[in-house]
Design an enzyme around this catalytic site. Structure first.
Site, short mmCIF file in Angstrom:
data_model
loop_
_atom_site.label_atom_id
_atom_site.label_comp_id
_atom_site.label_asym_id
_atom_site.label_seq_id
_atom_site.Cartn_x
_atom_site.Cartn_y
_atom_site.Cartn_z
N CYS A 299 3.29 3.00 71.10
CA CYS A 299 3.18 2.78 69.66
C CYS A 299 4.51 2.30 69.09
CB CYS A 299 2.74 4.07 68.96
SG CYS A 299 2.45 3.85 67.19
N ASP B 27 5.76 3.25 66.41
CA ASP B 27 6.34 4.36 65.64
C ASP B 27 7.83 4.57 65.99
OD1 ASP B 27 7.05 7.14 64.88
OD2 ASP B 27 4.92 7.28 64.35
N ARG C 20 9.67 7.03 65.84
CA ARG C 20 10.03 8.31 66.48
C ARG C 20 9.73 8.32 67.97
NH1 ARG C 20 6.03 11.61 62.82
NH2 ARG C 20 4.85 9.78 63.48
N HIS D 240 0.77 8.97 71.00
CA HIS D 240 1.57 10.12 70.53
C HIS D 240 0.82 10.87 69.43
CE1 HIS D 240 3.08 8.43 66.62
NE2 HIS D 240 2.67 7.32 67.19
N CYS E 167 0.21 10.24 65.09
CA CYS E 167 0.26 8.78 65.01
C CYS E 167 -0.36 8.32 63.69
CB CYS E 167 -0.50 8.16 66.19
SG CYS E 167 -0.50 6.36 66.20
CO CO Z 1 1.67 5.77 66.31
#
Ligand code: CO
Length: 208
Positions: A41, A43, A45, A97, A100
């Site tokens: 992803c 993302d 993090r 994750h 998400c």
């Molecule tokens: Co995500």
């Protein structure tokens, strides 16, 4: 964040690498032969290399919203094809994750504009597993389970491709589904049985 800091960090990083190996970057310039393809992803993090503790050159990386592998997305399909057929990676990983935002958005009935068709593919995962998901009363647990089922379905999308079917058969390529838990930092192997998935779906998706 002060962007000047990023360039200062870069200078520091170069020095650190060269102190250990003066040919570090020179060697990197010679080419890559990563053994792992990682589809994760976007993302912020969920970093790819950092959470796996790997170095430049180790992993071929593709990231998009909610680690999707849509059949008609030229971007992820090109990455997959290049990694399997040309780099000849030994492992193809789909890593989702918990927490998400993409998966969360797909669980809500909001109109997200241009994101709608992308999120619809996650809603398709929900529809495929509606019985199981609707039986989970705790919303956080249902959300986490959808993250896992989405990884599983994207692994199936990886396995469906001609390049992967061929590589599994001819040179033992392995497909893995993982989940990163943002709350604990733990990387979890969902232990996807890609060989039996491949066997099950062959009747419909067999290429040759
Ligand atoms: Co995500």
């Amino acid at each position: 964040m002060d962007l000047k800091q990023i360039f200062a960090n870069n200078e520091k990083w170069i020095q650190e690498k060269l102190e250990v190996d003066k040919d570090y970057f020179n060697n990197l310039s010679k080419g890559q032969s990563p053994e792992v393809l990682y589809i994760g992803c976007s993302d912020s993090r969920v970093t790819a290399e950092e959470l796996m503790g790997v170095n430049p050159g180790d992993v071929f990386v593709h990231r998009n919203i909610a680690n999707m592998v849509p059949n008609t997305d030229l971007n992820v399909q090109s990455v997959l094809n290049f990694a399997i057929r040309h780099l000849e990676v030994k492992h193809a990983v789909v890593c989702g994750h918990y927490y998400c935002g993409g998966v969360k958005a797909a669980m809500q009935s909001a109109d997200m504009g241009i994101l709608n068709p992308w999120l619809r593919s996650i809603r398709d995962v929900y529809r495929l597993h509606q019985g199981e998901l609707d039986s989970i009363t705790d919303e956080e647990q249902r959300y986490k389970r959808l993250v896992e089922l989405n990884v599983q379905e994207q692994c199936i999308n990886v396995i469906k491709t001609a390049a992967v079917q061929k590589a599994v058969k001819e040179r033992g390529l392995q497909v893995h589904g993982w989940v990163f838990d943002v709350k604990t930092g733990k990387l979890i192997d969902l232990k996807i049985d890609f060989e039996s998935i491949l066997e099950d779906i062959m009747k419909i998706y067999k290429i040759s």
